[in-house]
Design a protein around this motif. Structure first.
Motif, PDB file in Angstrom:
ATOM      1  N   UNK A   5      35.011  36.357  45.175  1.00  0.00           N
ATOM      2  CA  UNK A   5      36.084  36.671  44.243  1.00  0.00           C
ATOM      3  C   UNK A   5      37.310  35.902  44.731  1.00  0.00           C
ATOM      4  N   UNK A   6      37.744  34.947  43.978  1.00  0.00           N
ATOM      5  CA  UNK A   6      38.836  34.099  44.438  1.00  0.00           C
ATOM      6  C   UNK A   6      40.183  34.653  43.989  1.00  0.00           C
ATOM      7  N   UNK A   7      41.227  34.075  44.526  1.00  0.00           N
ATOM      8  CA  UNK A   7      42.581  34.512  44.170  1.00  0.00           C
ATOM      9  C   UNK A   7      42.905  34.158  42.715  1.00  0.00           C
ATOM     10  N   UNK A   8      42.086  33.318  42.105  1.00  0.00           N
ATOM     11  CA  UNK A   8      42.310  32.956  40.699  1.00  0.00           C
ATOM     12  C   UNK A   8      41.861  34.056  39.737  1.00  0.00           C
ATOM     13  N   UNK A   9      41.109  35.016  40.225  1.00  0.00           N
ATOM     14  CA  UNK A   9      40.663  36.124  39.378  1.00  0.00           C
ATOM     15  C   UNK A   9      41.849  37.065  39.204  1.00  0.00           C
ATOM     16  N   UNK A  10      42.296  37.228  37.970  1.00  0.00           N
ATOM     17  CA  UNK A  10      43.559  37.911  37.716  1.00  0.00           C
ATOM     18  C   UNK A  10      43.491  39.420  37.913  1.00  0.00           C
ATOM     19  N   UNK A  11      42.338  39.994  37.723  1.00  0.00           N
ATOM     20  CA  UNK A  11      42.223  41.451  37.812  1.00  0.00           C
ATOM     21  C   UNK A  11      40.927  41.806  38.540  1.00  0.00           C
ATOM     22  N   UNK A  12      40.872  41.579  39.843  1.00  0.00           N
ATOM     23  CA  UNK A  12      39.592  41.676  40.549  1.00  0.00           C
ATOM     24  C   UNK A  12      39.138  43.086  40.899  1.00  0.00           C
ATOM     25  N   UNK A  13      39.998  44.059  40.803  1.00  0.00           N
ATOM     26  CA  UNK A  13      39.600  45.428  41.161  1.00  0.00           C
ATOM     27  C   UNK A  13      38.563  45.921  40.179  1.00  0.00           C
ATOM     28  N   UNK A  14      37.359  46.211  40.682  1.00  0.00           N
ATOM     29  CA  UNK A  14      36.250  46.623  39.823  1.00  0.00           C
ATOM     30  C   UNK A  14      35.068  47.023  40.697  1.00  0.00           C
ATOM     31  N   UNK A  15      34.007  47.476  40.038  1.00  0.00           N
ATOM     32  CA  UNK A  15      32.734  47.802  40.668  1.00  0.00           C
ATOM     33  C   UNK A  15      31.804  46.626  40.404  1.00  0.00           C
ATOM     34  N   UNK A  16      31.268  46.020  41.475  1.00  0.00           N
ATOM     35  CA  UNK A  16      30.448  44.827  41.337  1.00  0.00           C
ATOM     36  C   UNK A  16      28.991  45.173  41.645  1.00  0.00           C
ATOM     37  N   UNK A  17      28.121  44.766  40.735  1.00  0.00           N
ATOM     38  CA  UNK A  17      26.698  45.079  40.849  1.00  0.00           C
ATOM     39  C   UNK A  17      25.872  43.808  40.881  1.00  0.00           C
ATOM     40  N   UNK A  18      24.956  43.778  41.812  1.00  0.00           N
ATOM     41  CA  UNK A  18      24.013  42.671  41.939  1.00  0.00           C
ATOM     42  C   UNK A  18      22.646  43.158  41.456  1.00  0.00           C
ATOM     43  N   UNK A  19      21.900  42.289  40.809  1.00  0.00           N
ATOM     44  CA  UNK A  19      20.576  42.662  40.321  1.00  0.00           C
ATOM     45  C   UNK A  19      19.615  41.499  40.512  1.00  0.00           C
ATOM     46  N   UNK A  20      18.327  41.801  40.456  1.00  0.00           N
ATOM     47  CA  UNK A  20      17.334  40.744  40.513  1.00  0.00           C
ATOM     48  C   UNK A  20      16.191  41.086  39.579  1.00  0.00           C
TER      49      UNK A  20
END
Lengths: 115, 111
Positions: free
Chosen positions: A78-93
């Motif tokens: 998540x880079x500093x360019x992401x304006x609203x990074x606060x969130x729940x992040x889910x990975x899937x396969x």
């Protein structure tokens, strides 16, 4: 036990800092995905990968980057360019990207809070 | 992928059957119906999927109408641990790259 692990479960960062979220799977799946979920909302696709050294942008890729150097690993930055990074992040396969059906297995998620 | 419509929320008494409806009136012939659920602050969990026929597994049953325009997920004996958001997703099996999770149905199982 086969499955997907994400670490850490909770992550706090200061605004302007890049942060990398880990995702590892031992299911021998070809395809991997990153989703973002905001409170009360469904999941939105950030990036996906169907094979090592290949990945594609999803619906909301701006401000994020990924790599797929190993089949079992798909880290998300998540880079500093992401304006609203606060969130729940889910990975899937899933076994592969294109299949007669596409059961996706999800990790437990990482809750990122940017202060 | 076809769009789905689900009720925002439902209640069910513990021990009773929970019947969660999903409307997918624009579904095409090669699109599958998937159900996932998400318990609070966890990753989604696959429940069941089907194309035309009714399906049953250890978690639930999926009833798809003959015209395939709607389906119902049935949890035969709901427990408190079934309280979750349930997502109905329709997608073509051999194309596309992700599951389109909408807002789902928030199921509350009460004692």
């Amino acid at each position: 036990d086969g499955g997907i692990t994400q670490s850490p479960k909770y992550l706090f960062r200061k605004e302007g800092q890049n942060v990398t979220l880990s995702c590892e799977q031992n299911l021998n799946h070809d395809a991997m995905y990153w989703y973002r979920q905001d409170p009360g909302q469904g999941l939105r696709l950030i990036y996906y990968s169907q094979i090592v050294n290949d990945f594609q942008k999803g619906d909301i890729a701006e401000g994020y980057s990924v790599s797929r150097e190993k089949k079992e690993s798909f880290p998300l930055t998540v880079t500093s360019a992401q304006k609203n990074p606060t969130a729940f992040y889910l990975c899937a396969s899933s076994r592969r990207l294109r299949a007669s059906y596409n059961e996706q297995f999800f990790g437990p998620g990482t809750r990122l809070t940017v202060l | 992928d076809a769009k789905t419509t689900q009720p925002t929320s439902m209640d069910c008494a513990e021990g009773r059957a929970a019947n969660l409806p999903c409307n997918h009136s624009t579904i095409s012939g090669n699109e599958y119906v998937y159900w996932y659920r998400q318990i609070h602050s966890q990753g989604p969990q696959y429940i069941i999927h089907g194309l035309k026929n009714n399906e049953t597994n250890e978690m639930a049953s999926l009833i798809i109408t003959e015209d395939r325009k709607s389906s119902t997920l049935i949890l035969p004996h709901a427990t408190l641990r079934d309280t979750a958001v349930y997502y109905c997703i329709v997608r073509v099996g051999d194309s596309g790259y992700a599951l389109n999770f909408g807002k789902g149905t928030s199921l509350l199982v009460t004692p």
